[in-house]
Design a protein around this motif. Structure first.
Motif, PDB file in Angstrom:
ATOM      1  N   SER A 395     -27.247 -34.034 -14.659  1.00 28.59           N
ATOM      2  CA  SER A 395     -26.472 -33.942 -15.691  1.00 28.59           C
ATOM      3  C   SER A 395     -25.386 -33.453 -15.260  1.00 28.59           C
ATOM      4  CB  SER A 395     -26.693 -33.032 -16.363  1.00 28.59           C
ATOM      5  OG  SER A 395     -28.223 -33.135 -17.180  1.00 28.59           O
ATOM      6  N   ALA A 398     -23.191 -36.064 -13.365  1.00 27.57           N
ATOM      7  CA  ALA A 398     -23.266 -37.224 -14.431  1.00 27.57           C
ATOM      8  C   ALA A 398     -21.591 -36.669 -15.198  1.00 27.57           C
ATOM      9  CB  ALA A 398     -24.212 -37.718 -15.330  1.00 27.57           C
ATOM     10  N   ILE A 399     -21.259 -35.254 -15.306  1.00 25.93           N
ATOM     11  CA  ILE A 399     -20.227 -34.793 -15.776  1.00 25.93           C
ATOM     12  C   ILE A 399     -19.770 -35.225 -14.530  1.00 25.93           C
ATOM     13  CG2 ILE A 399     -19.166 -32.782 -15.955  1.00 25.93           C
ATOM     14  CD1 ILE A 399     -21.610 -31.705 -17.474  1.00 25.93           C
ATOM     15  N   TRP A 402     -18.344 -38.522 -14.398  1.00 19.33           N
ATOM     16  CA  TRP A 402     -17.347 -38.599 -15.870  1.00 19.33           C
ATOM     17  C   TRP A 402     -16.131 -38.487 -16.143  1.00 19.33           C
ATOM     18  CZ3 TRP A 402     -17.638 -41.226 -20.810  1.00 19.33           C
ATOM     19  CH2 TRP A 402     -16.854 -41.026 -21.836  1.00 19.33           C
ATOM     20  N   CYS A 534     -22.651 -43.048 -13.720  1.00 18.31           N
ATOM     21  CA  CYS A 534     -22.482 -41.461 -14.962  1.00 18.31           C
ATOM     22  C   CYS A 534     -23.628 -41.878 -15.874  1.00 18.31           C
ATOM     23  CB  CYS A 534     -20.740 -41.416 -15.263  1.00 18.31           C
ATOM     24  SG  CYS A 534     -20.833 -40.677 -16.923  1.00 18.31           S
ATOM     25  N   LEU A 538     -26.654 -39.188 -17.083  1.00 14.19           N
ATOM     26  CA  LEU A 538     -26.381 -38.660 -18.090  1.00 14.19           C
ATOM     27  C   LEU A 538     -28.199 -38.581 -18.520  1.00 14.19           C
ATOM     28  CD1 LEU A 538     -25.012 -37.098 -19.403  1.00 14.19           C
ATOM     29  CD2 LEU A 538     -24.550 -38.850 -21.284  1.00 14.19           C
ATOM     30  N   LEU A 539     -28.087 -39.698 -19.241  1.00 14.42           N
ATOM     31  CA  LEU A 539     -29.956 -40.339 -20.067  1.00 14.42           C
ATOM     32  C   LEU A 539     -31.126 -39.796 -18.397  1.00 14.42           C
ATOM     33  CD1 LEU A 539     -29.779 -43.660 -21.212  1.00 14.42           C
ATOM     34  CD2 LEU A 539     -29.438 -41.691 -22.414  1.00 14.42           C
ATOM     35  N   GLY A 541     -31.115 -37.009 -16.209  1.00 12.11           N
ATOM     36  CA  GLY A 541     -31.329 -35.549 -16.874  1.00 12.11           C
ATOM     37  C   GLY A 541     -31.205 -35.279 -18.414  1.00 12.11           C
ATOM     38  N   MET A 542     -31.032 -36.123 -19.402  1.00  9.39           N
ATOM     39  CA  MET A 542     -31.602 -35.778 -20.854  1.00  9.39           C
ATOM     40  C   MET A 542     -33.064 -35.984 -20.665  1.00  9.39           C
ATOM     41  SD  MET A 542     -30.239 -37.146 -23.940  1.00  9.39           S
ATOM     42  CE  MET A 542     -31.680 -38.894 -23.446  1.00  9.39           C
ATOM     43  N   PHE A 543     -33.742 -37.085 -20.692  1.00  9.04           N
ATOM     44  CA  PHE A 543     -35.198 -37.582 -20.689  1.00  9.04           C
ATOM     45  C   PHE A 543     -35.606 -35.757 -19.771  1.00  9.04           C
ATOM     46  CE2 PHE A 543     -33.934 -41.844 -21.322  1.00  9.04           C
ATOM     47  CZ  PHE A 543     -33.491 -41.828 -22.690  1.00  9.04           C
ATOM     48  N   ALA A 545     -35.195 -32.881 -19.077  1.00  7.94           N
ATOM     49  CA  ALA A 545     -35.277 -31.864 -19.409  1.00  7.94           C
ATOM     50  C   ALA A 545     -36.052 -32.118 -20.566  1.00  7.94           C
ATOM     51  CB  ALA A 545     -33.466 -31.364 -19.872  1.00  7.94           C
ATOM     52  N   ALA A 546     -36.086 -32.834 -21.414  1.00 10.76           N
ATOM     53  CA  ALA A 546     -36.993 -33.118 -22.536  1.00 10.76           C
ATOM     54  C   ALA A 546     -38.077 -32.817 -22.224  1.00 10.76           C
ATOM     55  CB  ALA A 546     -36.317 -33.943 -23.314  1.00 10.76           C
TER      56      ALA A 546
ATOM     57  N   PHE B 349     -17.590 -35.722 -24.772  1.00 12.12           N
ATOM     58  CA  PHE B 349     -18.365 -35.563 -23.921  1.00 12.12           C
ATOM     59  C   PHE B 349     -19.390 -34.560 -23.944  1.00 12.12           C
ATOM     60  CE2 PHE B 349     -20.875 -35.045 -19.925  1.00 12.12           C
ATOM     61  CZ  PHE B 349     -21.021 -36.524 -19.353  1.00 12.12           C
ATOM     62  N   LEU B 356     -26.654 -36.001 -27.940  1.00 11.40           N
ATOM     63  CA  LEU B 356     -27.857 -37.318 -27.109  1.00 11.40           C
ATOM     64  C   LEU B 356     -28.969 -35.980 -26.575  1.00 11.40           C
ATOM     65  CD1 LEU B 356     -27.143 -40.294 -26.773  1.00 11.40           C
ATOM     66  CD2 LEU B 356     -26.502 -39.323 -24.109  1.00 11.40           C
ATOM     67  N   TYR B 357     -28.695 -35.447 -26.084  1.00  9.19           N
ATOM     68  CA  TYR B 357     -29.939 -34.132 -25.736  1.00  9.19           C
ATOM     69  C   TYR B 357     -30.808 -33.681 -26.663  1.00  9.19           C
ATOM     70  CZ  TYR B 357     -29.196 -33.823 -20.481  1.00  9.19           C
ATOM     71  OH  TYR B 357     -28.801 -33.738 -19.298  1.00  9.19           O
ATOM     72  N   PHE B 360     -33.272 -35.621 -28.820  1.00  3.47           N
ATOM     73  CA  PHE B 360     -34.469 -36.292 -27.946  1.00  3.47           C
ATOM     74  C   PHE B 360     -34.971 -35.409 -27.485  1.00  3.47           C
ATOM     75  CE2 PHE B 360     -32.432 -39.520 -26.649  1.00  3.47           C
ATOM     76  CZ  PHE B 360     -33.900 -41.046 -25.693  1.00  3.47           C
ATOM     77  N   LEU B 361     -34.871 -33.586 -27.740  1.00  2.00           N
ATOM     78  CA  LEU B 361     -35.435 -32.653 -27.464  1.00  2.00           C
ATOM     79  C   LEU B 361     -35.883 -32.427 -28.494  1.00  2.00           C
ATOM     80  CD1 LEU B 361     -33.379 -30.588 -25.001  1.00  2.00           C
ATOM     81  CD2 LEU B 361     -35.334 -31.024 -24.638  1.00  2.00           C
ATOM     82  N   ALA B 364     -38.990 -33.453 -28.928  1.00  2.00           N
ATOM     83  CA  ALA B 364     -39.937 -32.826 -28.138  1.00  2.00           C
ATOM     84  C   ALA B 364     -40.463 -31.908 -28.642  1.00  2.00           C
ATOM     85  CB  ALA B 364     -39.177 -33.219 -26.816  1.00  2.00           C
ATOM     86  N   PHE B 365     -40.101 -30.837 -29.482  1.00  2.00           N
ATOM     87  CA  PHE B 365     -40.007 -29.499 -29.802  1.00  2.00           C
ATOM     88  C   PHE B 365     -40.773 -29.851 -30.756  1.00  2.00           C
ATOM     89  CE2 PHE B 365     -37.255 -26.649 -27.025  1.00  2.00           C
ATOM     90  CZ  PHE B 365     -37.317 -26.959 -25.794  1.00  2.00           C
TER      91      PHE B 365
END
Lengths: 647, 422
Positions: A395, A398-399, A402, A534, A538-539, A541-543, A545-546, B349, B356-357, B360-361, B364-365
């Protein structure tokens, strides 16, 4: 007075704060600021890995303890001795006699034996198709209605006919038959007990537990004709000793389920505490047969646990139960020692007495943990930051990308610089004078409170970001991952090895081809390439983290293997691009999978067959993560780097 | 507005994507219809089916206490073949609803009311996206697609709201009143959009005709029109169901929140935790909070009524009792109309990343809480908080941008300078 002081302090602080804010705002435009994120990302990765490495130390791990008071492990006297041994030996001979019989005959005979104990018996046929193979067999199960139970809750005792290695589980099945007979005579059961003899270790239990919850596909899997209440726990026995018995050394406890979900730590602790404390049987985990409790061994146990969790495969008959929120473990006998089947039987008796005490579903203890040893663990609060740090590194990159993409393309000159802007061109011909005039940075005069200053025009520009191509590219890449996912899950066994070679070759060449065709048809600007990277990071990092909240180990492993992606950049230097591209080729998920199978001495095809079976039977999600999270990120990163080669 | 080739292609592709999803993954609709993020107790298709079953068997659809949607949906959907066996007709209906919504959105975009109104012309008015791009943003928004595939009836509400906006921006009073009364009839809270949209309608009417209509007459006539149209809808509903019971089962549920099924909003968790004695008080406070944005925004930004309406849809997506991703999708597809504000927005941003986060989270949660059993309600609620935070950052940031834009026009000498919001 106090008010006065406060206002005076505020009076002192305010200018300071304003000055600090002004400094920060001034820094915002500083080009040096963009040099920081890669180091920050690297720091995140290093700290993330170091974090994991200190976990085995005494200071960061804890001794296990039983949190659920109702369990009272090992507090009852066990009576499974004496003449029960003769019954067991008789049943062991019976099961040994079934070894060469057909499935029908075997089911028939096992049903008869269980029915003779005055239990309700039923059978279930099941059939699965994966990689062009048919997996079909039969389950037999019997329900003991607890004398004090109202059929609302049940616990399950499992012995698969064949264990994970494909050996016939003679003594395990015989022990379940004996215990069924033995448990039936007790009047203290306050939960129903289900004795399940599944056809094999993974599909059979899966078919059974799916059908128990009516979520099976009725075309190939028979529904269950009799059921009991909500399942509270399940214990499987894996004791493949033949008709003449075998004395074992230790109990190997398997606790991880499909997709890296774990059973409640209390169940594991109860089993360890009973086996260790009450029966004096040593317990081991993750195939660490000789654990000397050193740092090295603890780390190895943890890493093995993480790999097993990360793969998310079914590790035993218990695995299928865990997705249904039924805590389950498998007790496997290992080694040569002096413990016999009766001590295993007594362990199970004591374990079931503990489960019998439960007032509610196991919920007190941890669901997320890493075990270092049978009585030492790390809880989620301690280990989660390491995977999160790895995910955060993407992330951050990515930032940074950006912000970089929003920077003006022309370099910002320093107005206070005494050097002429382009010293080497100063000596150039005069014909270029006009061009140079245009190249010269333009300045704007700003006036604030009487003070004048020169501001480079470029630092006042607002740069528009073209989002269409990067977004489309990144989304398309993620959808592209569906192709190999489908391919591997539906290719019949004989073609799997060709498919693997084909996919390996294609994915290796694809980034270069894509970069070439992109450069040919679309001509992405450097800014668009930056944005592709970027969004991809970002995707990712997001995936991750989830994913870290669902399957910590998988997130950590994928994050670590994808870590170089946050440092790989398109470079104008072709040599550098080639080197980075070559390194990235080695990190292609397909290559990594192939290398891992080589390292662990596995056959690639076998792994693929297991994965396809996992997809069709157990509901395995690991390949989804590989193909829809890891691979697209790798692909996007490689295309960007390869772009430096072809442009 | 004639359908040109580009638009026909866009609509064709969008319809194809939806029908493909319906046919290629037959289990997807019921999977999505069961997701709390997509279907709320007041919009769920499964509950609609329950209501339909009771209705076609001549039992009051509200008897079971499951169905909380408007009664007029029942005769509409009972015309279609049973979706359990022949889902195609229903799927086509929901696809068409989405296409019509996109068409209405394109009309709003073409009216240009986002940047140039009667009283206000943005200094960046040339910065805009084509109507086709904005319609594409709506049609291919994953949240819209998910809502459509889940066949949630909030798609119908969105259609009515967008049509009301389109008609208001064209100055077509009667269709505007009809659309807004249908929207309020279906979901109650869109009635708060009436004042800003009536203002918008007034603006366009004034701009179109030589002599401006009398504002008081205009207001009274339109309010009367709304009352008549809504009243007629309610009377028809009462005749249809044979009693006025539907009021308590539909609007009563929306107002009093008896069903605490989790959703992406902020209400359910508060009200599960709350002692019963405080319930009425906080219900009042929460509703007052939602409603209070309307007068404030309409008065402050009366020169940009379409922006007020858009911001209100964002407020609805955050603060109404039963929001879903459908409400967010409506807001997020309206925001691109204000492309001219983007250069002044500061946290795009951050906000889009947090949305976006969380998208998905959140699942999941929810999985950890409901299926794996290893998490609890706080996990999911924490994510819904972040989701709402992301949306409110967009709402707040776009509000700032709109004010800044007005300031740039009113006080050109302040352009490009630091300003402070007081």
């Amino acid at each position: 007075m106090a008010l006065l002081c406060k206002s005076r302090v505020r009076g002192v602080l305010r200018p300071l704060l304003i000055r600090a804010a002004a400094t920060l705002l001034a820094l915002r435009k500083d080009a040096r600021l963009l040099k920081v994120p890669p180091y920050l990302s690297a720091l995140c990765i290093v700290v993330g890995v170091a974090w994991l490495l200190v976990l085995p130390l005494d200071e960061y791990s804890r001794r296990t303890y039983v949190s659920e008071n109702a369990l009272l492990p090992g507090q009852v006297h066990t009576y499974f001795t004496g003449s029960e041994h003769n019954v067991f030996r008789a049943y062991r001979q019976e099961t040994a006699a079934l070894a060469d019989k057909s499935v029908e005959e075997r089911t028939q005979r096992l049903s008869t034996i269980l029915g003779a104990h005055n239990l309700k018996v039923a059978t279930q046929r099941y059939e699965y198709h994966a990689s062009g193979r048919n997996i079909s067999d039969q389950n037999v199960y019997a329900i003991l209605q607890g004398p004090r139970a109202d059929a609302t809750e049940a616990v399950v005792l499992i012995a698969a006919w064949r264990n994970m290695d494909g050996k016939i589980n003679y003594s395990g099945v015989a022990l379940v038959l004996t215990l069924a007979r033995y448990f039936k005579r007790w009047s203290l059961w306050s939960k129903d007990i289900i004795f399940l003899i599944s056809g094999d270790s993974t599909s059979g239990t899966q078919a059974w537990v799916d059908a128990y919850h009516d979520s099976h596909s009725p075309d190939t899997i028979e529904p269950l004709s009799i059921k009991s209440g909500a399942l509270q726990g399940a214990v499987a026995v894996d004791y493949p000793a033949g008709p003449w018995g075998h004395r074992y050394d230790k109990l190997h406890i398997l606790y991880d389920g499909v997709n890296g979900q774990l059973s409640n730590l209390d169940l594991f602790n109860t089993a360890v505490s009973i086996a260790n404390g009450q029966m004096g049987i040593g317990c081991t985990l993750q195939r660490m047969w000789n654990h000397d409790d050193s740092y090295h061994q603890r780390l190895q146990t943890m890493l093995r646990g993480m790999i097993s969790q990360g793969l998310g495969h079914a590790s035993g008959p218990h695995s299928s139960f865990i997705p249904y929120h039924i805590d389950a473990i498998t007790l496997q006998t290992v080694g040569d020692g002096w413990h016999d089947e009766m001590s295993l039987g007594r362990t199970l008796e004591s374990l079931f007495r503990s489960l019998n005490n439960l007032l509610e579903h196991l919920h007190q203890s941890f669901f997320f943990y890493l075990l270092l040893q049978a009585n030492r663990f790390v809880s989620i609060g301690t280990y989660l930051p390491s995977a999160m740090l790895i995910a955060v590194n993407f992330s951050i990159s990515a930032i940074a990308l950006w912000v970089l993409s929003g920077r003006p393309q022309t370099p910002t000159p320093n107005p206070a610089s005494t050097k002429p802007p382009q010293p080497d061109q100063q000596a150039g011909e005069k014909a270029n004078e006009k061009e140079k005039e245009q190249d010269k940075p333009t300045f704007i005069v700003a006036e604030i409170a009487g003070a004048k200053t020169l501001i480079p025009a470029s630092s006042l520009e607002i740069t528009e970001r073209p989002l269409f191509l990067p977004l489309t590219f990144v989304l398309a890449t993620h959808f592209l991952g569906l192709l190999p996912l489908y391919l591997f899950n539906h290719t019949p066994l004989p073609y799997l090895s060709y498919t693997f070679t084909f996919v390996a070759l294609t994915t290796t060449l694809l980034p270069l081809l894509t970069a070439t065709s992109l450069a040919h048809f679309q001509r992405p600007t450097p800014q668009e390439r930056t944005l592709i990277q970027c969004f991809s990071l970002l995707l990712l990092g997001m995936f991750l983290a989830a994913l870290a909240t669902l399957n910590f180990s998988l997130s950590f492993l994928v994050g670590l293997l994808a870590a170089p992606l946050s440092f790989a950049r398109a470079s104008r230097n072709k040599g550098l691009s080639a080197v980075v591209g070559g390194l990235l080729l080695l990190l292609n998920p397909v290559v990594v999978v192939w290398a891992a199978t080589l390292y662990f001495g596995q056959d690639v095809v076998e792994v693929l067959v297991k994965a396809a079976e996992g997809w069709h039977v157990w509901g395995l999600w690991t390949q989804v993560v590989v193909w829809l999270v890891w691979w697209p990120a790798w692909f996007a990163g490689s295309v960007v780097v390869a772009g430096g080669l072809v442009s | 507005m004639a359908l040109d080739q580009q638009q026909a292609l866009l609509f064709g592709v969008a319809a194809a994507v939806r029908l493909l999803l319906f046919t290629a993954f037959p289990s997807l609709p019921s999977l999505l219809a069961g997701r709390v993020e997509v279907s709320t107790p007041v919009t769920s298709f499964k509950r609609l089916q329950e209501g339909l079953f009771l209705y076609t068997h001549n039992v009051s659809p509200y008897d079971g206490g499951v169905f909380h949607q408007a009664p007029l949906l029942l005769p509409l959907f009972s015309l279609l073949p049973n979706p359990s066996y022949h889902p195609f007709a229903t799927n086509v209906v929901f696809t068409v609803v989405d296409l019509l919504s996109a068409y209405a959105l394109a009309q709003v975009a073409e009216s240009g009311q986002a940047a140039v109104t009667r009283l206000f012309t943005s200094s960046r008015k040339d910065l805009r996206w084509s109507s086709a791009a904005i319609a594409a943003g709506f049609l291919f928004n994953p949240f819209t697609v998910a809502t459509c595939v889940a066949r949630s009836t909030s798609a119908l509400t969105n259609l009515c709201i967008l049509t009301a906006m389109a008609k208001a921006s064209q100055g077509a009073s009667i269709t505007f009143i009809l659309a807004i009364s249908f929207a309020s009839y279906l979901a109650l809270h869109p009635i708060l959009l009436f004042p800003p949209l009536a203002l918008l309608c007034y603006d366009t009417r004034t701009a179109r005709t030589k002599h401006a209509p009398n504002p008081w007459m205009f207001a009274i006539l339109h309010t009367l029109g709304l009352a008549v149209a809504s009243g007629a809808l309610l009377v028809v509903s009462a005749v249809l169901t044979g009693s006025w019971d539907f009021l308590a089962a539909t609007y009563g549920v929306r107002l009093l929140l008896p069903d605490l099924t989790p959703n992406v909003g902020l209400w359910w968790y508060f009200f599960t935790e709350m002692f019963d004695s405080f319930r009425e008080f906080f219900l009042g406070v929460f509703w007052l909070h939602v409603a209070s944005y309307m007068p404030g925004l309409t008065i402050r930004l009366y020169r940009q009524p379409l922006f007020v309406a858009t911001t209100l849809t964002g407020i609805f997506a955050i603060f109404t009792p039963y929001p879903s991703i459908a409400d967010a999708s409506l807001y997020l597809s309206l925001v691109p109309l204000f492309r001219h504000l983007f250069p002044v927005m500061r946290y795009t941003f951050l906000a889009s990343s947090s949305i976006l986060y969380t998208s998905f989270l959140g699942p999941a949660f929810y999985h950890l809480w409901i299926y794996a059993g290893s998490g609890n309600a706080n996990f999911f609620y924490a994510i819904t908080l972040v989701w709402s935070l992301g949306l409110s950052v967009i709402v707040g940031d776009s509000l700032y941008a709109a004010l800044r834009d007005e300031l740039d026009v009113d006080r050109p000498e302040l352009r490009g300078k630091e300003v402070k919001r007081i």
